[in-house]
Design a protein around this motif. Structure first.
Motif, short mmCIF file in Angstrom:
data_model
loop_
_atom_site.label_atom_id
_atom_site.label_comp_id
_atom_site.label_asym_id
_atom_site.label_seq_id
_atom_site.Cartn_x
_atom_site.Cartn_y
_atom_site.Cartn_z
N LEU A 28 51.30 78.43 93.83
CA LEU A 28 52.43 77.51 93.87
C LEU A 28 53.64 78.15 93.20
O LEU A 28 53.51 79.03 92.35
CB LEU A 28 52.05 76.19 93.20
N SER B 75 46.29 65.42 98.08
CA SER B 75 47.63 65.85 98.48
C SER B 75 47.98 67.19 97.85
O SER B 75 48.63 68.03 98.49
CB SER B 75 48.67 64.78 98.14
N VAL B 76 47.51 67.42 96.60
CA VAL B 76 47.73 68.73 95.99
C VAL B 76 46.97 69.81 96.77
O VAL B 76 47.50 70.88 97.06
CB VAL B 76 47.29 68.73 94.51
N TRP B 78 46.17 69.80 99.88
CA TRP B 78 46.89 70.05 101.13
C TRP B 78 48.06 70.99 100.89
O TRP B 78 48.29 71.95 101.63
CB TRP B 78 47.37 68.72 101.72
N ASP B 79 48.80 70.75 99.81
CA ASP B 79 49.97 71.57 99.52
C ASP B 79 49.57 73.01 99.18
O ASP B 79 50.28 73.95 99.52
CB ASP B 79 50.74 70.96 98.35
N THR B 82 48.04 74.77 102.73
CA THR B 82 48.94 75.05 103.84
C THR B 82 49.93 76.14 103.42
O THR B 82 50.34 76.18 102.25
CB THR B 82 49.69 73.79 104.28
N HIS B 85 55.35 75.60 101.45
CA HIS B 85 55.42 74.58 100.40
C HIS B 85 56.40 73.52 100.85
O HIS B 85 57.57 73.78 101.03
CB HIS B 85 55.89 75.21 99.09
N ARG B 86 55.87 72.29 101.01
CA ARG B 86 56.75 71.24 101.48
C ARG B 86 57.48 70.60 100.31
O ARG B 86 58.34 69.77 100.49
CB ARG B 86 56.02 70.12 102.22
N ALA B 87 57.10 70.94 99.08
CA ALA B 87 57.62 70.21 97.93
C ALA B 87 59.14 70.34 97.83
O ALA B 87 59.71 71.39 98.10
CB ALA B 87 56.98 70.74 96.66
N MET B 134 56.98 65.84 92.67
CA MET B 134 56.85 66.80 93.77
C MET B 134 57.87 66.52 94.87
O MET B 134 58.37 67.41 95.51
CB MET B 134 55.45 66.71 94.37
#
Lengths: 116, 159
Positions: A28, B75-76, B78-79, B82, B85-87, B134
């Motif tokens: 991340l 949901s974490v 999934w993020d 994938t 990063h859609r955040a 997020m």
């Protein structure tokens, strides 16, 4: 039979979420988003594994230990994330490009930032 | 509080009578005792003085919290899995209505474990909470979600 399937699912899902938590810390984009992965997925992972452990062994000392482990995780994981996130924010660690910071945050939290 | 003691006594009595002094036996005894007390609640002063309501609210808080923890972990996950990063993260100030250190501690701890939010810091006077979200496109919606969700459940349980 059904109980065994359920317990296997708990252990496997626990492992999966622990893996996700680790992978999340690795890939991340910034500190604060990483804390999301390590607290949420990590806590759920340990909770699932401890649930399976408590049911499989099902003797009072093990159950008591499993419950204690989960309780202390629920207490300490968010506090740890809070301290790391706070330290990162106050010391001015660079956040991800698109992060929108509330304008009052820097002064209210006594941060030493110089990005905006 | 004396109703709680009575309930414990019933649990021990149940475990003793069924001869199974185990954790499971005590737990079953407690549940059956709770049911029995709820059944005769009109006999107590002001219907048990909120004991049943309070237990109901704690159980509700626990179940909702577990559900939120599962949702947020998925949901974490999934993020993380994938590639993109859609955040759209942000740091948001949330006014706190919770009073007392216990309430603030519980609210901030639970917020950290629910979807999309992570408590960052509380101001000195415990009036404002800064959360890292997020998806911070709509700060007002997140404030509302915390106020009507976790914060309200905690205040009800501790009230």
């Amino acid at each position: 039979m059904i109980l065994e399937l359920f317990l296997s699912a708990c252990v496997l899902l626990g492992g999966f979420f622990a893996f996700i938590a680790g992978l999340g810390v690795l890939r991340l984009p910034d500190v604060l988003i990483r804390m999301h992965a390590s607290t949420k997925a990590g806590t759920l992972a340990s909770g699932l594994v401890m649930l399976a452990v408590a049911v499989v062994f099902s003797d009072p000392p093990t159950i008591a230990l499993a419950v204690l482990i989960v309780v202390f995780l629920l207490l300490t994981a968010p506090v740890g994330a809070h301290m790391i996130g706070r330290a990162a924010f106050r010391s001015g660690v660079k956040l991800w490009d698109s992060t929108v910071v509330d304008p009052t945050a820097s002064t209210k939290l006594g941060a030493h930032r110089n990005d905006d | 509080m004396s109703l709680f003691l009575l309930n414990l006594l019933l649990a021990v009595a149940w475990a003793a009578l069924t001869g199974s002094f185990t954790l499971a036996g005590l737990a079953i005894g407690f549940l059956i005792g709770f049911g029995a007390l709820a059944l005769v609640s009109p006999l107590f002063e002001d219907r048990g003085g909120g004991y049943f309501l309070r237990v109901y609210r704690w159980v509700k808080l626990l179940l909702l919290f577990l559900w939120e923890l599962v949702v947020s972990s998925v949901s974490v996950a999934w993020d993380v899995l994938t590639p993109r990063h859609r955040a759209r993260p942000g740091i948001i100030a949330v006014p706190l209505k919770a009073e007392g250190e216990a309430e603030v501690l519980l609210v901030t701890n639970l917020i950290s474990l629910t979807p999309g939010t992570l408590s960052l810091d509380v101001t000195e006077d415990c009036r404002t909470l800064y959360v890292h979200a997020m998806f911070a496109d709509d700060p007002a919606a997140i404030r509302k979600q915390i106020e009507t969700g976790m914060e309200r459940w905690v205040r009800e349980a501790l009230a």
